[in-house]
Write a protein that holds these residues in place. Structure first.
Motif, PDB file in Angstrom:
ATOM      1  N   MET A   1     -21.210 -11.569  20.125  1.00 45.88           N
ATOM      2  CA  MET A   1     -21.089 -11.408  18.682  1.00 45.88           C
ATOM      3  C   MET A   1     -19.839 -10.593  18.354  1.00 45.88           C
ATOM      4  O   MET A   1     -19.507  -9.645  19.045  1.00 45.88           O
ATOM      5  N   SER A   2     -19.135 -10.993  17.312  1.00 40.59           N
ATOM      6  CA  SER A   2     -17.966 -10.241  16.876  1.00 40.59           C
ATOM      7  C   SER A   2     -18.386  -9.164  15.898  1.00 40.59           C
ATOM      8  O   SER A   2     -19.392  -9.287  15.196  1.00 40.59           O
ATOM      9  N   SER A   3     -17.614  -8.087  15.853  1.00 38.05           N
ATOM     10  CA  SER A   3     -17.904  -6.980  14.943  1.00 38.05           C
ATOM     11  C   SER A   3     -16.898  -6.979  13.817  1.00 38.05           C
ATOM     12  O   SER A   3     -15.721  -7.287  14.012  1.00 38.05           O
ATOM     13  N   GLY A   4     -17.347  -6.631  12.614  1.00 34.58           N
ATOM     14  CA  GLY A   4     -16.477  -6.637  11.447  1.00 34.58           C
ATOM     15  C   GLY A   4     -16.102  -5.240  11.010  1.00 34.58           C
ATOM     16  O   GLY A   4     -16.849  -4.283  11.217  1.00 34.58           O
ATOM     17  N   ARG A   5     -14.941  -5.108  10.413  1.00 31.08           N
ATOM     18  CA  ARG A   5     -14.488  -3.845   9.832  1.00 31.08           C
ATOM     19  C   ARG A   5     -13.593  -4.159   8.639  1.00 31.08           C
ATOM     20  O   ARG A   5     -13.102  -5.281   8.496  1.00 31.08           O
ATOM     21  N   PHE A   6     -13.400  -3.168   7.798  1.00 28.55           N
ATOM     22  CA  PHE A   6     -12.642  -3.375   6.561  1.00 28.55           C
ATOM     23  C   PHE A   6     -11.333  -2.599   6.618  1.00 28.55           C
ATOM     24  O   PHE A   6     -11.278  -1.472   7.120  1.00 28.55           O
ATOM     25  N   LEU A   7     -10.278  -3.220   6.069  1.00 25.66           N
ATOM     26  CA  LEU A   7      -8.951  -2.613   6.056  1.00 25.66           C
ATOM     27  C   LEU A   7      -8.447  -2.488   4.634  1.00 25.66           C
ATOM     28  O   LEU A   7      -8.807  -3.278   3.757  1.00 25.66           O
ATOM     29  N   GLU A   8      -7.602  -1.490   4.420  1.00 25.61           N
ATOM     30  CA  GLU A   8      -6.869  -1.343   3.162  1.00 25.61           C
ATOM     31  C   GLU A   8      -5.390  -1.321   3.481  1.00 25.61           C
ATOM     32  O   GLU A   8      -4.938  -0.488   4.269  1.00 25.61           O
ATOM     33  N   ILE A   9      -4.628  -2.266   2.902  1.00 26.85           N
ATOM     34  CA  ILE A   9      -3.201  -2.395   3.175  1.00 26.85           C
ATOM     35  C   ILE A   9      -2.410  -1.999   1.934  1.00 26.85           C
ATOM     36  O   ILE A   9      -2.553  -2.615   0.873  1.00 26.85           O
ATOM     37  N   SER A  10      -1.594  -0.974   2.058  1.00 25.15           N
ATOM     38  CA  SER A  10      -0.772  -0.520   0.931  1.00 25.15           C
ATOM     39  C   SER A  10       0.404  -1.470   0.712  1.00 25.15           C
ATOM     40  O   SER A  10       0.801  -2.215   1.612  1.00 25.15           O
ATOM     41  N   CYS A  11       0.950  -1.424  -0.481  1.00 21.85           N
ATOM     42  CA  CYS A  11       2.112  -2.249  -0.816  1.00 21.85           C
ATOM     43  C   CYS A  11       3.332  -1.713  -0.063  1.00 21.85           C
ATOM     44  O   CYS A  11       3.664  -0.531  -0.167  1.00 21.85           O
ATOM     45  N   ALA A  12       3.992  -2.591   0.699  1.00 22.97           N
ATOM     46  CA  ALA A  12       5.082  -2.154   1.570  1.00 22.97           C
ATOM     47  C   ALA A  12       6.313  -1.701   0.797  1.00 22.97           C
ATOM     48  O   ALA A  12       7.102  -0.890   1.299  1.00 22.97           O
ATOM     49  N   ASN A  13       6.529  -2.223  -0.402  1.00 19.78           N
ATOM     50  CA  ASN A  13       7.729  -1.874  -1.168  1.00 19.78           C
ATOM     51  C   ASN A  13       7.428  -0.974  -2.364  1.00 19.78           C
ATOM     52  O   ASN A  13       8.218  -0.906  -3.315  1.00 19.78           O
ATOM     53  N   ALA A  14       6.292  -0.284  -2.330  1.00 19.43           N
ATOM     54  CA  ALA A  14       5.925   0.604  -3.437  1.00 19.43           C
ATOM     55  C   ALA A  14       6.731   1.898  -3.393  1.00 19.43           C
ATOM     56  O   ALA A  14       6.987   2.436  -2.311  1.00 19.43           O
ATOM     57  N   PRO A  15       7.159   2.420  -4.548  1.00 23.95           N
ATOM     58  CA  PRO A  15       7.841   3.719  -4.587  1.00 23.95           C
ATOM     59  C   PRO A  15       6.850   4.849  -4.344  1.00 23.95           C
ATOM     60  O   PRO A  15       5.645   4.622  -4.219  1.00 23.95           O
ATOM     61  N   SER A  16       7.346   6.061  -4.304  1.00 24.45           N
ATOM     62  CA  SER A  16       6.495   7.205  -3.985  1.00 24.45           C
ATOM     63  C   SER A  16       5.401   7.439  -5.025  1.00 24.45           C
ATOM     64  O   SER A  16       4.308   7.893  -4.691  1.00 24.45           O
ATOM     65  N   ASP A  17       5.669   7.118  -6.303  1.00 20.30           N
ATOM     66  CA  ASP A  17       4.658   7.329  -7.341  1.00 20.30           C
ATOM     67  C   ASP A  17       3.681   6.150  -7.453  1.00 20.30           C
ATOM     68  O   ASP A  17       2.735   6.198  -8.244  1.00 20.30           O
ATOM     69  N   LYS A  18       3.931   5.071  -6.679  1.00 22.56           N
ATOM     70  CA  LYS A  18       3.058   3.894  -6.619  1.00 22.56           C
ATOM     71  C   LYS A  18       2.895   3.211  -7.976  1.00 22.56           C
ATOM     72  O   LYS A  18       1.897   2.551  -8.237  1.00 22.56           O
ATOM     73  N   LEU A  19       3.899   3.354  -8.848  1.00 24.49           N
ATOM     74  CA  LEU A  19       3.917   2.674 -10.138  1.00 24.49           C
ATOM     75  C   LEU A  19       4.942   1.545 -10.064  1.00 24.49           C
ATOM     76  O   LEU A  19       6.126   1.791  -9.812  1.00 24.49           O
ATOM     77  N   MET A  20       4.494   0.304 -10.306  1.00 22.88           N
ATOM     78  CA  MET A  20       5.370  -0.853 -10.143  1.00 22.88           C
ATOM     79  C   MET A  20       5.309  -1.721 -11.393  1.00 22.88           C
ATOM     80  O   MET A  20       4.234  -1.949 -11.956  1.00 22.88           O
ATOM     81  N   SER A  21       6.472  -2.214 -11.811  1.00 20.54           N
ATOM     82  CA  SER A  21       6.525  -3.047 -13.008  1.00 20.54           C
ATOM     83  C   SER A  21       7.725  -3.969 -12.947  1.00 20.54           C
ATOM     84  O   SER A  21       8.739  -3.652 -12.317  1.00 20.54           O
ATOM     85  N   PHE A  22       7.609  -5.103 -13.613  1.00 21.82           N
ATOM     86  CA  PHE A  22       8.722  -6.056 -13.707  1.00 21.82           C
ATOM     87  C   PHE A  22       9.876  -5.418 -14.463  1.00 21.82           C
ATOM     88  O   PHE A  22      11.045  -5.624 -14.112  1.00 21.82           O
TER      89      PHE A  22
END
Length: 251
Positions: A1-22
């Motif tokens: 049986m395989s085991s499952g786990r959850f991941l959280e992947i951050s945005c690779a090109n996000a600035p330090s304040d994590k605010l992104m807009s067009f």
């Protein structure tokens, strides 16, 4: 049986304040799921973050609040409205696996066929910030003020991400997965419910990230997979939506 786990992947090109807009010059959100001897559960992938809307280029001005304007967003699409193109690539080889252009237009048709009014006002109002009518959407989302951001957790129903398990290994898989979401322009994301258009209306995404489930093969399965010299995955790609409207003229 395989085991499952959850991941959280951050945005690779996000600035330090994590605010992104067009408006700030961000054309796409890039996420890199690393190589690992695990299987990605594609239907578990969610794009998460917080959305905030402004009525002025100056966040601190009195005009930044959209309450007194006639500007709103598509109530059916919600956050799907700012997703113009979704591209999936092999992280190791940088080869394009799938590219869904006009994703927001595709979702307009897709949601009409797969969602009911109850869906739009129920779980989808929380996950993708959709609504059953424009007035509810404007009141509950667009007019929330400059100090309030609304959280979302949107599935990405592309061909690849509705398929079977995706091997992320460099030995028996695709060598990691890069997902990029090209952002829609502010003028295409917003529309006016009346005759007055506020040209300074724009949106901002706070802390965009992916959450997903991966499954680790048990030792016996992993041993067999490592012995493979080649492999393949099957999926139904959505790659040319709206490329061709009509291929022949009526006689």
């Amino acid at each position: 049986m395989s085991s499952g786990r959850f991941l959280e992947i951050s945005c690779a090109n996000a600035p330090s304040d994590k605010l992104m807009s067009f408006r700030a010059g961000v054309s796409e959100l890039v996420f890199e799921i690393p190589e690992m001897d695990s299987m990605l559960v594609p239907t578990s992938v969610r794009l998460c973050g917080k959305l905030r809307c402004y009525g002025s280029f100056d966040k601190t001005s009195a005009g930044a609040d959209l309450t007194a304007t006639q500007m709103s967003i598509n109530p059916r699409l919600g956050v799907y409205g700012f997703m113009n193109t979704i591209t999936a690539r092999s992280l190791r080889h940088q080869t394009t696996i799938e590219q869904v252009r006009n994703f927001n237009r595709f979702m307009s048709s897709y949601l009409s066929l797969t969602s009911s009014v109850q869906d739009l006002t129920g779980h989808q109002s929380q996950s993708v910030l959709s609504s059953s009518n424009y007035l509810e959407q404007k009141t509950n989302l667009v007019d929330q003020g400059t100090d309030t951001s609304i959280s979302f957790s949107a599935p990405l129903p592309t061909g690849l991400l509705t398929s079977g398990l995706i091997p992320l290994s460099s030995k028996f898989g695709i060598g990691g997965l890069q997902l990029s979401v090209q952002l829609e322009s502010d003028s295409q994301f917003f529309y006016s419910t009346g005759g007055t258009v506020n040209a300074e209306t724009w949106y901002e995404i706070e802390n965009p990230h992916l959450v997903m489930e991966v499954r680790d093969p048990n030792p016996d399965q992993l041993s067999q997979l490592m012995k493979q010299s080649s492999g393949s995955i099957s999926y139904q790609s959505i790659s040319s939506y709206y490329d061709t409207i009509a291929s022949s003229s009526p006689s």
